[in-house]
Design an enzyme around this catalytic site. Structure first.
Site, short mmCIF file in Angstrom:
data_model
loop_
_atom_site.label_atom_id
_atom_site.label_comp_id
_atom_site.label_asym_id
_atom_site.label_seq_id
_atom_site.Cartn_x
_atom_site.Cartn_y
_atom_site.Cartn_z
N SER A 63 0.81 -1.21 0.00
CA SER A 63 0.00 0.00 0.00
C SER A 63 0.84 1.27 0.00
O SER A 63 0.55 2.22 -0.70
CB SER A 63 -0.91 0.02 1.23
OG SER A 63 -0.15 -0.04 2.42
N CYS A 64 1.92 1.29 0.78
CA CYS A 64 2.63 2.56 0.94
C CYS A 64 4.01 2.56 0.32
O CYS A 64 4.64 3.61 0.24
CB CYS A 64 2.76 2.90 2.42
SG CYS A 64 3.91 1.85 3.32
N GLY A 65 4.54 1.42 -0.08
CA GLY A 65 5.86 1.42 -0.70
C GLY A 65 6.94 1.69 0.30
O GLY A 65 6.95 1.13 1.38
#
Length: 282
Positions: free
Chosen positions: A114-116
């Protein structure tokens, strides 16, 4: 599809009717990336193109920039206590003489679908480690109508999404709007790394005449990956973040968001958009 998809039992409720059936889901597994035998990062990804993913990740970290920088990528046998090969650990060996930035070896990065790269450093870090300026010469000139047609081409190329509905995608197009490559993954950042890694191994970097299109939003890390690969145009079907816009402005990247139908917002690098042609047609 191999491990790209898996089957799970699901209870289906439709208009009050209840039934049980198998459903096809996108696979998600961890991948540990080691650099010259040392643990570097873990990402949650859809299995497949793991070597390209690892190579692309190291391009975005400033470690690799040319196919000659890469000596080998292998799956690590004996990655578990019983000595089995899980195919979830890869070791990237750089060629002799390749300089390894200290920052990549002094942190253990955990990335999620989701956020890397959570907590990735600042604009200055990207600016100082980028190998190529975002300076396509002559500059690309892209008509809004060309950009407007790219999401449909991307969607048509998403084979696994049709079966699961649970994947992001990233695609490279040339300046005429022709599809060059497309990758799917549970994480947009992974899909981009797979594209860039494949380009690295084919000796195609920098991608200075390419357009990168991503499903969903355009985060700072996706703008970073575009800049590090020398890509001049990043387009997304949803919104960019404020830091992504700041990075685009500082580096000269063209950043397009909310690319839906004939509508789009250009947040930076508008000199690559053929606005006069669009106005003449209107």
């Amino acid at each position: 599809m191999g491990r790209v998809t898996e089957r799970r039992k699901v209870l289906r409720i439709r208009d009050g009717a209840v039934s049980s059936r198998p459903d096809t889901l996108v696979a998600e597994e961890p991948l540990e990336i080691r650099l010259n035998g040392r643990p570097l990062a873990i990402t949650m990804r859809t299995p497949g193109d793991d070597f390209a993913l690892a190579a692309g990740f190291l391009v975005s970290e400033g470690v690799l920039g040319d196919a000659r920088d890469l000596q080998s990528i292998v799956y690590c046998a004996g990655a578990t206590a019983d000595g089995a090969n899980t195919y979830n650990v890869v070791d990237v060996k750089t060629a002799p003489g390749v300089t390894i930035p200290d920052i990549t070896l002094e942190r253990n990065v955990y990335t999620t679908s989701s956020c890397g790269l959570c907590g990735k450093a600042s604009l200055d870090a990207v600016r100082t480690t980028a190998r190529w300026p975002v300076a396509d010469t002559p500059p690309l000139r892209l008509g809004p109508e060309l950009l407007a047609g790219l999401p449909d081409r991307l969607r048509a190329a998403q084979r696994v999404f049709d079966r699961t509905g649970g994947l992001h995608a990233a695609a490279l197009f040339d300046e005429d709007g022709e599809l060059l490559d497309v990758r799917e993954d549970v994480g947009r950042h992974n899909a981009v790394d797979k594209l860039v890694g494949r380009a690295l191994r084919e000796g195609a970097l920098p991608l200075s005449r390419s357009v990168l299109l991503v499903s969903g939003r355009a985060s700072f890390e996706l703008a970073q990956k575009a800049v590090m690969a020398g890509i001049p145009v990043l387009a997304a079907v949803s919104a960019p973040s404020s830091l992504a816009v700041d990075l685009a402005v500082e580096t000269g990247l063209t950043l397009v968001g909310f690319l839906r139908g004939s509508s789009m917002n250009v947040y930076a690098g508008e000199h690559r958009i053929a606005l006069r042609a669009a106005a003449a047609q209107g």
